[in-house]
Design an enzyme around this catalytic site. Structure first.
Site, PDB file in Angstrom:
ATOM      1  N   ARG A  61     -13.060  -9.226   1.435  1.00 29.81           N
ATOM      2  CA  ARG A  61     -11.673  -8.850   1.132  1.00 29.81           C
ATOM      3  C   ARG A  61     -10.776 -10.079   1.353  1.00 29.81           C
ATOM      4  O   ARG A  61      -9.931 -10.399   0.532  1.00 29.81           O
ATOM      5  CB  ARG A  61     -11.208  -7.689   2.029  1.00 29.81           C
ATOM      6  CG  ARG A  61     -11.775  -6.332   1.676  1.00 29.81           C
ATOM      7  CD  ARG A  61     -11.299  -5.844   0.317  1.00 29.81           C
ATOM      8  NE  ARG A  61      -9.850  -5.765   0.234  1.00 29.81           N
ATOM      9  CZ  ARG A  61      -9.111  -4.724   0.623  1.00 29.81           C
ATOM     10  NH1 ARG A  61      -9.704  -3.644   1.074  1.00 29.81           N
ATOM     11  NH2 ARG A  61      -7.790  -4.743   0.499  1.00 29.81           N
ATOM     12  N   ARG A  74       0.884  -1.183   0.000  1.00 24.96           N
ATOM     13  CA  ARG A  74       0.000   0.000   0.000  1.00 24.96           C
ATOM     14  C   ARG A  74       0.911   1.219   0.000  1.00 24.96           C
ATOM     15  O   ARG A  74       1.673   1.430   0.947  1.00 24.96           O
ATOM     16  CB  ARG A  74      -0.902   0.007   1.229  1.00 24.96           C
ATOM     17  CG  ARG A  74      -1.604   1.344   1.413  1.00 24.96           C
ATOM     18  CD  ARG A  74      -2.746   1.285   2.383  1.00 24.96           C
ATOM     19  NE  ARG A  74      -3.861   0.547   1.817  1.00 24.96           N
ATOM     20  CZ  ARG A  74      -5.077   0.524   2.349  1.00 24.96           C
ATOM     21  NH1 ARG A  74      -5.332   1.190   3.455  1.00 24.96           N
ATOM     22  NH2 ARG A  74      -6.040  -0.163   1.788  1.00 24.96           N
ATOM     23  N   CYS A  84     -16.554   0.850   0.326  1.00 26.58           N
ATOM     24  CA  CYS A  84     -15.305   0.095   0.541  1.00 26.58           C
ATOM     25  C   CYS A  84     -14.810   0.223   1.979  1.00 26.58           C
ATOM     26  O   CYS A  84     -13.972  -0.564   2.399  1.00 26.58           O
ATOM     27  CB  CYS A  84     -14.250   0.470  -0.495  1.00 26.58           C
ATOM     28  SG  CYS A  84     -13.238   1.858  -0.077  1.00 26.58           S
ATOM     29  N   ASP A 102     -18.025   5.972  -1.542  1.00 22.97           N
ATOM     30  CA  ASP A 102     -16.767   5.959  -0.786  1.00 22.97           C
ATOM     31  C   ASP A 102     -16.588   7.339  -0.161  1.00 22.97           C
ATOM     32  O   ASP A 102     -17.326   8.274  -0.481  1.00 22.97           O
ATOM     33  CB  ASP A 102     -15.600   5.612  -1.736  1.00 22.97           C
ATOM     34  CG  ASP A 102     -14.320   5.253  -0.979  1.00 22.97           C
ATOM     35  OD1 ASP A 102     -14.342   5.182   0.270  1.00 22.97           O
ATOM     36  OD2 ASP A 102     -13.287   5.057  -1.640  1.00 22.97           O
ATOM     37  N   GLN A 145      -9.734  -4.409  -3.659  1.00 20.96           N
ATOM     38  CA  GLN A 145     -11.082  -4.008  -3.264  1.00 20.96           C
ATOM     39  C   GLN A 145     -12.077  -4.410  -4.339  1.00 20.96           C
ATOM     40  O   GLN A 145     -13.142  -4.962  -4.050  1.00 20.96           O
ATOM     41  CB  GLN A 145     -11.125  -2.489  -3.039  1.00 20.96           C
ATOM     42  CG  GLN A 145     -12.476  -1.980  -2.587  1.00 20.96           C
ATOM     43  CD  GLN A 145     -12.853  -2.481  -1.202  1.00 20.96           C
ATOM     44  OE1 GLN A 145     -12.097  -2.329  -0.258  1.00 20.96           O
ATOM     45  NE2 GLN A 145     -14.022  -3.084  -1.078  1.00 20.96           N
ATOM     46  N   HIS A 147      -7.283   0.476  -6.596  1.00 18.31           N
ATOM     47  CA  HIS A 147      -7.501  -0.387  -5.428  1.00 18.31           C
ATOM     48  C   HIS A 147      -8.039  -1.739  -5.936  1.00 18.31           C
ATOM     49  O   HIS A 147      -9.193  -2.091  -5.695  1.00 18.31           O
ATOM     50  CB  HIS A 147      -8.485   0.289  -4.476  1.00 18.31           C
ATOM     51  CG  HIS A 147      -8.433  -0.216  -3.076  1.00 18.31           C
ATOM     52  ND1 HIS A 147      -7.689  -1.314  -2.694  1.00 18.31           N
ATOM     53  CD2 HIS A 147      -9.044   0.240  -1.932  1.00 18.31           C
ATOM     54  CE1 HIS A 147      -7.845  -1.518  -1.404  1.00 18.31           C
ATOM     55  NE2 HIS A 147      -8.650  -0.586  -0.917  1.00 18.31           N
TER      56      HIS A 147
HETATM   57  N1   CP Z   1     -11.155  -0.591   2.112  1.00 24.12           N
HETATM   58  C1   CP Z   1      -9.896  -0.578   2.570  1.00 24.12           C
HETATM   59  O1   CP Z   1      -8.908  -0.715   1.826  1.00 24.12           O
HETATM   60  O2   CP Z   1      -9.809  -0.486   3.934  1.00 24.12           O
HETATM   61  P1   CP Z   1      -8.466  -0.219   4.728  1.00 24.12           P
HETATM   62  O3   CP Z   1      -7.973   1.149   4.355  1.00 24.12           O
HETATM   63  O4   CP Z   1      -8.847  -0.295   6.182  1.00 24.12           O
HETATM   64  O5   CP Z   1      -7.462  -1.258   4.360  1.00 24.12           O
END
Ligand code: CP
Length: 304
Positions: free
Chosen positions: A289, A99, A261, A221, A129, A126
């Site tokens: 997820r 990330r 998300c 979102d 997701q 993402h």
């Molecule tokens: N939706 C998502 O990626 O959540 P986090 O930021 O908690 O990983």
């Protein structure tokens, strides 16, 4: 093979991953040792609840091991290059999830890696997701192709990009419902690339009621993601007409499901009434997820 953006997957590959995810989810015992002696390293430059825990718990369920490694503030490579840092990881682990603040870093890691790299979210995409989202829609609706998804909110953000690309790839009709401002609308380059990748044509609407009409899925979102704090005031003025409340949900199909998300800012992009309604599938979506990523890990490590 890497999963750096949603463009890395074809329709058939998405279905292979979703089928594996469904199979592993339904038969956890059968796959309990399937990642034995495999190690995933998770590089995080930004905080996470779902991505961190779902990857780690998922690897654990499959009999493998996950290492959390913070790369906040340049901790990953200190004085060496990003590429040299990755050449070390190639020797120690089987798969990397990252990330990162900047998608460019993920592309550089991908270019230097001899092991699979998974994008766990950047400012641009993402993809994990979206795989979880598709798994959830398939579970609730029994199919993907031909369904309409209305993405309501910031049409230029990472989740919007992944929703547009991934959902178009599997033949869903995608409408982005966003303020009439290029900053919050889909990136024309992404739209052109979607057309080339899957033939998908994303609709854009600036009228929330018209945009969600006929939707089988409403997706929203947060209005202000990490790194956008300086724009907070402007965003708080632009997005309120795009709040997902029960009045808006009623404009969609009667059996429309609502997705987010997460994390959600209740009272802003989504009301308590919608979040807690029977039409909301947000926590099953969050649960998926882990299942979608288990399918992805299997696919990358055992089937590529
Ligand atoms: N939706 C998502 O990626 O959540 P986090 O930021 O908690 O990983």
């Amino acid at each position: 093979m890497h999963l750096l953006t949603d463009f890395d997957l074809t329709k058939d590959q998405i279905h292979e991953i979703l089928n594996l995810s469904t199979e592993i989810k339904a038969n956890p015992g059968k796959y309990g040792d399937s990642m034995k002696n495999k190690t995933l390293i998770m590089l995080f430059e930004l905080p996470s609840l779902r991505t961190r825990i779902s990857f780690e718990a998922g690897m654990n369920r499959l009999g493998g091991h996950a290492i959390f490694y913070s790369i906040e503030g340049g901790k990953f490579t200190r004085s060496e290059t990003l590429e040299d840092g990755v050449k070390n990881l190639n020797k120690y682990v089987d798969v990397v999830m990252i990330r990162a603040l900047k998608h460019e870093a993920v592309e550089r890691i991908g270019a230097a890696a001899t092991i699979p790299i998974i994008n766990g979210m950047t400012e641009a995409y993402h993809p994990c997701q979206n795989l979880a989202d598709l798994l959830t829609i398939q579970e609730y609706k029994g199919k993907l192709e031909g369904l309409k998804i209305a993405y309501v909110g910031d049409g230029g953000c990472n989740t919007a990009n992944s929703t547009m690309i991934g959902c178009s790839s599997v033949g869903m009709d995608v409408t982005v419902v966003c303020p009439d401002n290029p900053k919050y609308s889909p990136n024309p380059e992404i739209l052109a690339k979607i057309k080339e990748h899957s033939g998908g044509v994303v609709e854009v609407s600036h009228d929330p009621a018209k945009g969600v009409a006929g939707a089988d899925v409403i997706y929203t979102d947060v209005w202000i993601s990490a790194g956008m704090e300086e724009e907070a005031k402007m965003r708080m003025e632009a997005f309120p007409p795009f709040k997902v409340d029960m009045a808006l949900v009623k404009k969609a199909e009667p059996d429309c499901i609502v997705m987010h998300c997460l994390p959600a800012h209740r009272g802003y992009e989504i009301t308590d009434g919608v979040m807690d309604s029977p039409q909301s599938v947000v926590f099953d979506q969050a649960g998926n997820r882990m299942h979608a990523q288990n399918g992805l890990l299997h696919w990358l490590l055992n089937e590529q």
